[in-house]
Write a protein that holds these residues in place. Structure first.
Motif, short mmCIF file in Angstrom:
data_model
loop_
_atom_site.label_atom_id
_atom_site.label_comp_id
_atom_site.label_asym_id
_atom_site.label_seq_id
_atom_site.Cartn_x
_atom_site.Cartn_y
_atom_site.Cartn_z
N VAL A 257 0.84 -1.19 0.00
CA VAL A 257 0.00 0.00 0.00
C VAL A 257 0.88 1.25 0.00
N GLY A 258 0.56 2.18 -0.92
CA GLY A 258 1.29 3.43 -0.98
C GLY A 258 2.54 3.39 -1.84
N LYS A 259 2.92 2.20 -2.32
CA LYS A 259 4.10 2.13 -3.19
C LYS A 259 3.74 2.66 -4.57
N LYS A 260 4.76 3.08 -5.29
CA LYS A 260 4.52 3.65 -6.63
C LYS A 260 5.19 2.77 -7.68
N ILE A 261 4.56 2.72 -8.87
CA ILE A 261 5.14 1.89 -9.92
C ILE A 261 5.88 2.71 -10.97
N PHE A 262 5.70 4.02 -10.97
CA PHE A 262 6.48 4.88 -11.87
C PHE A 262 7.42 5.75 -11.04
N ASP A 263 8.63 6.01 -11.54
CA ASP A 263 9.52 6.89 -10.80
C ASP A 263 9.27 8.36 -11.16
N GLU A 264 10.12 9.27 -10.66
CA GLU A 264 9.87 10.70 -10.84
C GLU A 264 9.83 11.09 -12.31
N ASN A 265 10.58 10.35 -13.13
CA ASN A 265 10.62 10.71 -14.55
C ASN A 265 9.55 9.97 -15.35
N ASN A 266 8.56 9.48 -14.65
CA ASN A 266 7.48 8.75 -15.31
C ASN A 266 7.95 7.49 -16.01
N LYS A 267 9.06 6.92 -15.52
CA LYS A 267 9.53 5.68 -16.10
C LYS A 267 8.94 4.53 -15.30
N PHE A 268 8.53 3.48 -16.01
CA PHE A 268 7.93 2.33 -15.34
C PHE A 268 9.02 1.52 -14.62
N VAL A 269 8.90 1.37 -13.29
CA VAL A 269 9.92 0.60 -12.57
C VAL A 269 9.33 -0.59 -11.79
N SER A 270 8.00 -0.63 -11.70
CA SER A 270 7.33 -1.70 -10.97
C SER A 270 7.72 -1.71 -9.47
N ILE A 271 7.37 -2.76 -8.78
CA ILE A 271 7.68 -2.88 -7.35
C ILE A 271 8.52 -4.12 -7.16
N ALA A 272 9.64 -3.97 -6.50
CA ALA A 272 10.54 -5.10 -6.34
C ALA A 272 10.41 -5.68 -4.94
N THR A 273 10.74 -6.96 -4.80
CA THR A 273 10.84 -7.55 -3.47
C THR A 273 12.31 -7.53 -3.10
N VAL A 274 12.63 -6.88 -1.98
CA VAL A 274 14.03 -6.67 -1.64
C VAL A 274 14.44 -7.61 -0.53
N LYS A 275 15.47 -8.38 -0.83
CA LYS A 275 16.01 -9.35 0.13
C LYS A 275 16.62 -8.60 1.31
N GLY A 276 16.29 -9.03 2.51
CA GLY A 276 16.91 -8.43 3.68
C GLY A 276 16.28 -7.12 4.10
N GLY A 277 15.14 -6.75 3.48
CA GLY A 277 14.43 -5.57 3.95
C GLY A 277 14.75 -4.32 3.14
N THR A 278 13.76 -3.46 3.02
CA THR A 278 13.92 -2.24 2.23
C THR A 278 14.32 -1.09 3.12
N LYS A 279 14.80 -0.01 2.49
CA LYS A 279 14.96 1.24 3.23
C LYS A 279 13.55 1.80 3.44
N ASP A 280 13.38 2.52 4.52
CA ASP A 280 12.03 2.94 4.91
C ASP A 280 11.29 3.72 3.83
N ASP A 281 12.04 4.57 3.10
CA ASP A 281 11.34 5.47 2.18
C ASP A 281 11.36 4.97 0.73
N ASP A 282 11.75 3.75 0.51
CA ASP A 282 11.81 3.24 -0.86
C ASP A 282 10.40 3.09 -1.41
N PRO A 283 10.04 3.89 -2.44
CA PRO A 283 8.67 3.81 -2.94
C PRO A 283 8.45 2.64 -3.90
N HIS A 284 9.52 1.94 -4.28
CA HIS A 284 9.36 0.89 -5.30
C HIS A 284 9.75 -0.48 -4.79
#
Lengths: 207, 390, 237
Positions: C175-202
């Motif tokens: 919830v609240g994650k974004k699939i496009f970055d600031e430049n409107n490029k499609f980046v999807s949402i990744a599953t990050v091994k070992g935990g994400t940084k708190d503010d990672d929107p993707h």
């Protein structure tokens, strides 16, 4: 065959002639559908109904069935009943039927059924056959439910879908046992049930 | 010492048949034979027997395990302080690890022996000393952060289902210690896989971990495809890497192997053929080299994970391994091959040694059967040939 | 009567087969509507779950009709395809089509409140886990970028590890994650091994020990959203 009392027909399969733990029949479904109590109950009920009614039908027809094709006739009757039960489950108990998946269909191959038809229904009157079918179905259900009770309690922390292990336990570090959800544990549990039963009823121990 | 003997002799009449406490005969027996050479003699015919009995053999195995255990304790401390970014002296590191590992050892022994004693009392047979080794092996193949109650449950499972149902020590099909690990592996997978369980304190979220420290084992890294992060051979050989308590140091394991081979207790055939089987499989993978995992060189591959520990201490368990000399070679070779096969080709199981040994445990009697049959056939043939000649 | 005569056996089996075939046909026909209804209702419940609307098998249909106000089908060029019912699209079949351009994807629009104009767009996902198929629905806010909610399910992932994807704890991470970055490029949402940084929107935390399932889920989200990409970029605000 000597006349056996109807009450005996009902009670024997529950313990001394249990189809699962003594005759070791119907094991495969006992492994597959005992992760939770609800599907196990529905499976037991389905098997009881199919065993009882196929015994009744086969016993009623027993004098007309040609000996050469008797196995086929039995199979067709069983298969028809199983399909009806399967269809009913899909229509009225959809979530349970999803969990049971192919195993309702596989009741056809459940050895308990063919065993009772060949050994009992082919040589007895309809009513005793019906009782015998119910008895064996119940014997099967009891074992399924006891395995499912342990597996659901320890594997999912619930009984009949209700969480009964208090959240405090989990905070203290308790975890559900994942092995209970896997089929091998069901084999081990059946083994333990057989072990307990035989230490209780010594006459069951094979020489 | 005299005092001990006298006390035992005093108690003895009471616990023998007809005595007041005959129920505890097996318990008494266990202690007496543990302390002194048993006074049993063979009753029928004459046998040539070795002076060594089961208890002495077991004690040698426990001694052989010591280097790996002591190193493991030090390494637990080393990894922990590395993770929190502090430095500490050798003694402090060892002491920390010692305090982490000791409870697991105590739980394993108390629970395991408890179950053994209860069964011995119920069935009225002697307490078997088989658990002496299993009780030491169980802690050594666990991640250091395994909750103690899980160790207890796994030990109970291993002793009852792995040993007692088959008739006790010497009758078991599977290696009980591995069974305990398999139990935790399938029952509580989150406590024995992933990156947080191998280093003490890492699974506790309050521990502050230094940036860039990863608790992943070499096997874990390989499983995730991070091949560039796998430590080099010498690091893994010395063993200051995360992993199960006793498996990390290959040097310590090899010292143990030497003790076992010199004393004649562990079969060098099994150890050698397991390593050969593993290497053979790695060479086959190297030939195909379809992915980076297959390209890892044999030395690195062999020093990763619990392969060596399994080959030296687990596969050689005299009860669950093959008995015949040829059988031992086949048995070990297949363990090595299957372990590598599972490790490299099955993404669900990062390490295949445990499953490979358990599987070959099952086939060991079959291998023996065919080895013996082949022997009989060969001799029959020879007998016939010689009779024709004469 | 001699029951072992060939003619008797022949007639006996014919009658038996006819009677049973007739009986089964009647049963199957009678129960078919109820069975198909169950499958539809399950799908409706899944869709509703992705926009965080709870439902039971009994009321799912009414809630669905009330909340899902619009449905349509798009192709990979981002255009709406007329004459198709989004609800009847079988994503598994669509993904099997060899030609990307022929694949059709459903979009469901949910308006939770009658009074305001808040809308959520729901897309369907399907992919492979470790042991079998995994699937789900993901809903976006009107910006067609921020995830509003999602649901995943699986056929038989490892209990305690990969199977965690169908838990609320795991799904709430999206919830609240974004699939496009600031430049409107499609980046999807990744599953990050070992935990994400708190503010990672993707990125979301991968399941520890469930690497393959996490990766499969990541691939599923990427592949399916990729198919929706043109539609989403064309219509986002």
């Amino acid at each position: 065959m000597a006349q056996v009392k109807n009450s005996k027909l009902l009670a024997n399969p529950l313990n001394l002639q249990n189809p699962v733990t003594v005759q070791v029949l119907g094991i495969c479904s006992a492994l597959a559908v005992t992760v939770q109590m609800k599907p196990a109950f529905v499976m037991g009920l389905s098997v009881t109904i199919v065993t009882a009614f196929s015994s009744l039908i086969i016993s009623a027809l027993r004098n007309t069935i040609p000996n050469r094709i008797r196995i086929i006739v039995q199979l067709v009757v069983v298969a028809a009943l199983v399909i009806i039960v399967d269809q009913l489950l899909k229509a009225f108990l959809y979530d349970v039927s999803k969990q049971l998946s192919v195993f309702v269909g596989l009741i056809i191959t459940n050895c308990i059924l063919m065993g009772r038809l060949e050994a009992f229904a082919m040589g007895n009157k309809p009513f005793p056959s019906f009782i015998d079918g119910i008895g064996n179905g119940l014997g099967y259900s009891i074992i399924l439910l006891s395995i499912a009770f342990v597996r659901e309690l320890l594997g999912s922390g619930s009984i009949w879908g209700f969480k009964i292990i208090p959240p405090v336990f989990y905070q203290l570090g308790y975890e559900n046992n994942g092995l209970m959800i896997l089929p091998p544990m069901a084999v081990i549990l059946i083994g333990i049930i057989i072990w307990i039963q035989r230490s209780w009823k010594k006459e069951l121990i094979e020489k | 010492m005299k005092f001990l003997r006298n006390t035992l002799d005093k108690i003895k009449p009471h616990v023998q048949k007809g005595g007041k406490f005959q129920k505890f005969r097996s318990t008494f027996d266990a202690f007496e034979t543990f302390l002194y050479v048993p006074d049993h003699v063979t009753k029928s015919g004459s046998h040539i027997r070795d002076g060594i009995d089961l208890k002495r053999a077991m004690s040698v195995v426990v001694i052989a395990l010591m280097p790996a255990l002591l190193f493991g304790m030090w390494n637990v401390g080393y990894q922990h302080f590395l993770a929190i970014g502090q430095t500490a002296g050798f003694c402090e590191l060892f002491w920390y690890g010692f305090l982490q590992v000791l409870p697991i050892i105590i739980v394993s022994y108390v629970v395991g022996l408890g179950v053994e004693f209860i069964f011995a009392q119920i069935r009225g047979h002697e307490v078997n000393e088989g658990f002496l080794v299993s009780g030491m092996l169980i802690p050594m193949i666990m991640p250091v952060d395994t909750p103690l109650w899980m160790v207890a449950v796994a030990t109970i499972f291993a002793v009852i289902i792995g040993k007692e149902v088959f008739g006790g020590t010497g009758m078991n099909i599977f290696n009980p210690a591995l069974l305990a690990r398999a139990f935790i592996f399938f029952a509580y997978p989150s406590k024995i896989s992933g990156d947080f369980v191998w280093v003490s304190g890492l699974s506790d979220s309050t521990t502050k971990v230094v940036d860039g420290f990863s608790g992943a084992t070499p096997m874990g890294l390989a499983g995730q495809g991070q091949f560039d992060k796998i430590p080099d051979f010498w690091t893994m050989f010395i063993g200051n890497i995360p992993g199960s308590i006793g498996e990390t140091s290959k040097i310590a394991i090899l010292i143990g192997a030497a003790i076992l081979i010199i004393s004649g207790i562990g079969s060098f055939r099994i150890m050698l053929s397991t390593i050969l089987g593993g290497s053979a499989m790695i060479y086959i993978f190297n030939l195909f080299a379809a992915n980076p995992y297959m390209e890892i060189s044999p030395l690195v591959q062999l020093s990763m994970g619990g392969f060596l520990f399994g080959a030296v201490f687990m596969a050689t368990d005299p009860v669950s391994a093959s008995q015949t000399s040829t059988g031992k070679i086949i048995y070990g070779f297949l363990i090595g091959m299957i372990a590598m096969l599972i490790r490299v080709l099955n993404p669900a199981y990062p390490e295949g040694m445990m499953l490979a040994i358990l599987m070959m445990n099952m086939f060991a009697p079959l291998i023996d059967y065919y080895v013996v049959e082949a022997n009989i056939k060969r001799r029959l043939k020879r007998a016939k040939l010689s009779s024709i000649k004469s | 009567m001699n029951t072992e005569k060939n003619s008797y056996i022949f007639i006996y089996s014919t009658i038996m087969v006819l009677v049973i075939a007739a009986a089964l046909t009647v049963v199957a026909l009678q129960l078919k509507p109820a069975q198909e209804n169950n499958i539809r209702i399950e799908k409706m419940q899944n869709i509703l779950q992705s926009v965080k609307i709870p439902s039971t098998p009994k009321d799912a249909e009414t809630i669905y009709k009330e909340k899902i106000t619009e449905t349509f089908v798009i192709n990979t060029q981002g255009n709406i395809v007329e004459g198709k019912n989004a609800f009847d699209i079988n994503l598994a079949d669509e993904l099997k089509k060899e030609n990307d351009a022929e694949r059709l994807f459903p979009v469901f629009v949910c308006s939770p409140n009658k009074n305001d104009t808040v809308k959520y767009f729901i897309v369907q996902l399907r992919g492979k886990g470790l042991w079998g198929p995994i699937w789900g629905y993901m809903s976006f806010n009107a910006d067609l970028n921020t995830v509003y909610g999602c649901m995943f399910d699986h056929k038989g992932e490892t209990p305690g590890l990969g199977a965690e994807i169908n838990t609320a704890v795991f799904q709430s991470q999206f919830v609240g994650k974004k699939i496009f970055d600031e430049n409107n490029k499609f980046v999807s949402i990744a599953t990050v091994k070992g935990g994400t940084k708190d503010d990672d929107p993707h990125g979301v935390d991968a399941i520890s020990g469930g690497t393959i399932t996490s990766k499969g889920l990541e691939a599923m989200i990427y592949d399916c959203l990729k198919a929706y990409e043109l539609y989403l970029t064309n219509n986002k605000k």
